[in-house]
Write a protein that holds these residues in place. Structure first.
Motif, short mmCIF file in Angstrom:
data_model
loop_
_atom_site.label_atom_id
_atom_site.label_comp_id
_atom_site.label_asym_id
_atom_site.label_seq_id
_atom_site.Cartn_x
_atom_site.Cartn_y
_atom_site.Cartn_z
N THR A 158 -25.76 15.29 11.36
CA THR A 158 -25.52 16.19 9.88
C THR A 158 -25.47 14.55 8.74
OG1 THR A 158 -23.38 15.59 9.93
CG2 THR A 158 -24.12 18.17 10.78
N ALA A 159 -24.79 13.72 9.47
CA ALA A 159 -25.51 12.28 8.70
C ALA A 159 -27.19 12.58 8.07
CB ALA A 159 -24.26 11.14 8.64
N ARG A 160 -27.69 12.51 9.35
CA ARG A 160 -29.37 12.56 8.93
C ARG A 160 -30.17 13.23 7.69
NH1 ARG A 160 -31.58 11.46 14.73
NH2 ARG A 160 -29.45 13.16 14.95
N LEU A 161 -29.48 14.57 7.81
CA LEU A 161 -30.09 15.74 6.98
C LEU A 161 -29.79 14.92 5.47
CD1 LEU A 161 -28.79 18.65 8.90
CD2 LEU A 161 -30.92 17.64 8.95
N SER A 162 -31.11 14.97 4.58
CA SER A 162 -30.60 15.12 3.37
C SER A 162 -29.55 15.71 2.33
CB SER A 162 -32.20 15.25 2.33
OG SER A 162 -32.76 16.68 2.35
N ALA A 163 -29.11 15.24 1.50
CA ALA A 163 -28.14 16.41 0.50
C ALA A 163 -28.64 17.69 0.00
CB ALA A 163 -27.90 15.35 -0.85
N PRO A 164 -29.85 17.91 -0.68
CA PRO A 164 -30.33 19.21 -0.29
C PRO A 164 -30.92 19.99 0.78
CG PRO A 164 -31.40 17.46 -2.04
CD PRO A 164 -30.71 16.92 -0.69
N ILE A 165 -31.35 19.84 2.10
CA ILE A 165 -30.88 20.60 3.48
C ILE A 165 -29.68 20.88 3.61
CG2 ILE A 165 -31.34 20.59 5.44
CD1 ILE A 165 -34.15 20.45 3.62
N ARG A 166 -28.67 19.78 3.46
CA ARG A 166 -27.06 19.93 4.07
C ARG A 166 -26.84 21.65 2.51
NH1 ARG A 166 -26.19 14.65 4.10
NH2 ARG A 166 -25.09 14.16 2.52
N PHE A 167 -26.82 21.55 1.73
CA PHE A 167 -26.58 22.05 0.68
C PHE A 167 -27.12 23.63 0.75
CE2 PHE A 167 -27.64 24.73 -3.37
CZ PHE A 167 -25.95 24.88 -3.25
N VAL A 168 -28.51 24.09 1.27
CA VAL A 168 -29.22 24.69 1.22
C VAL A 168 -28.68 25.60 2.20
CG1 VAL A 168 -31.27 25.64 2.06
CG2 VAL A 168 -31.28 24.63 0.36
N LEU A 169 -28.34 24.55 3.69
CA LEU A 169 -28.18 24.96 4.88
C LEU A 169 -26.42 25.84 4.77
CD1 LEU A 169 -29.21 22.95 7.61
CD2 LEU A 169 -29.87 24.99 7.32
N GLY A 170 -25.48 24.82 4.34
CA GLY A 170 -24.26 25.74 3.94
C GLY A 170 -24.21 26.88 3.27
N LEU A 171 -25.41 26.99 2.19
CA LEU A 171 -25.18 28.02 1.07
C LEU A 171 -25.41 29.89 1.74
CD1 LEU A 171 -24.90 28.70 -1.74
CD2 LEU A 171 -27.68 28.83 -2.42
N GLY A 172 -26.92 28.98 3.17
CA GLY A 172 -27.10 29.69 3.65
C GLY A 172 -25.56 30.87 4.57
N ILE A 173 -24.81 29.54 5.21
CA ILE A 173 -23.80 30.29 6.33
C ILE A 173 -22.91 30.88 5.17
CG2 ILE A 173 -21.75 29.77 7.23
CD1 ILE A 173 -22.75 26.63 8.01
N LEU A 174 -23.15 30.04 4.00
CA LEU A 174 -21.72 31.63 2.42
C LEU A 174 -22.20 32.24 2.78
CD1 LEU A 174 -20.89 28.34 0.73
CD2 LEU A 174 -19.27 29.25 2.59
N VAL A 175 -23.91 32.06 2.68
CA VAL A 175 -24.54 33.45 2.03
C VAL A 175 -24.17 34.51 3.75
CG1 VAL A 175 -26.43 34.74 1.58
CG2 VAL A 175 -25.22 32.96 0.42
N GLY A 176 -24.23 34.22 4.11
CA GLY A 176 -24.01 34.88 5.14
C GLY A 176 -23.21 35.78 6.00
N PHE A 177 -21.76 34.72 5.92
CA PHE A 177 -20.41 35.42 6.09
C PHE A 177 -20.41 36.76 4.77
CE2 PHE A 177 -19.81 32.16 8.78
CZ PHE A 177 -19.02 32.78 9.65
N ALA A 178 -21.02 36.61 3.82
CA ALA A 178 -20.58 36.97 2.75
C ALA A 178 -21.51 38.66 3.09
CB ALA A 178 -21.19 37.03 1.29
N ALA A 179 -22.50 38.67 3.25
CA ALA A 179 -23.03 39.50 4.36
C ALA A 179 -22.99 40.54 5.35
CB ALA A 179 -25.04 39.17 4.21
N ALA A 180 -22.19 39.44 6.57
CA ALA A 180 -21.66 40.49 7.12
C ALA A 180 -20.27 41.00 6.65
CB ALA A 180 -21.12 38.82 8.46
N GLY A 181 -19.84 40.62 6.57
CA GLY A 181 -18.09 41.25 5.78
C GLY A 181 -19.11 42.95 4.81
#
Length: 129
Positions: free
Chosen positions: A9-32
């Motif tokens: 995770t440290a090797r990923l750039s900040a924008p990539i970490r943001f997009v991946l984290g946002l994808g996880i959050l949106v995925g859980f909202a969609a699953a709910g």
């Protein structure tokens, strides 16, 4: 968190970490939302998604550092997310005059109900002498 996870995770750039984290959050909202739609639960899908995310974090299925950047970014603009709701509320202020009696009755009912519940709770919680 193991050393290898931190390295990946440290090797990923900040924008990539943001997009991946946002994808996880949106995925859980969609699953709910999907769970609410399928089961017919009388709850908002986003609340069910938040409960699922909480469970996944507690069970260590999802790591907090995976979503931290996205969550911090969303919290940074939280005030901006209330603008549409505020504009909608202001649009209905003129209707408030017509709702005056209704609001008075609802407020009185709330106060009476709360008072009765408080009195009952205090009498039931009082130890027997």
């Amino acid at each position: 968190m193991t050393a290898s996870e931190a390295t990946i995770t440290a090797r990923l750039s900040a924008p990539i970490r943001f997009v991946l984290g946002l994808g996880i959050l949106v995925g859980f909202a969609a699953a709910g939302q999907a769970l609410v739609t399928v089961t017919g639960l009388p709850l908002p899908g986003s609340v069910v998604g938040l409960a699922l995310l909480w469970a996944a974090l507690g069970l260590k299925i999802i790591r907090l550092h995976w979503i931290a950047d996205a969550a911090d970014g969303l919290l940074g603009i939280l005030g901006l997310l209330f603008v549409p709701a505020t504009v909608g509320f202001i649009g209905y202020l003129s209707a408030g005059a017509a709702w005056g009696l209704w609001l008075l009755v609802m407020t009185a009912g709330l106060l009476v109900g709360g008072g009765v519940a408080g009195l009952l709770a205090s009498r039931l919680a009082r130890p027997e002498v």
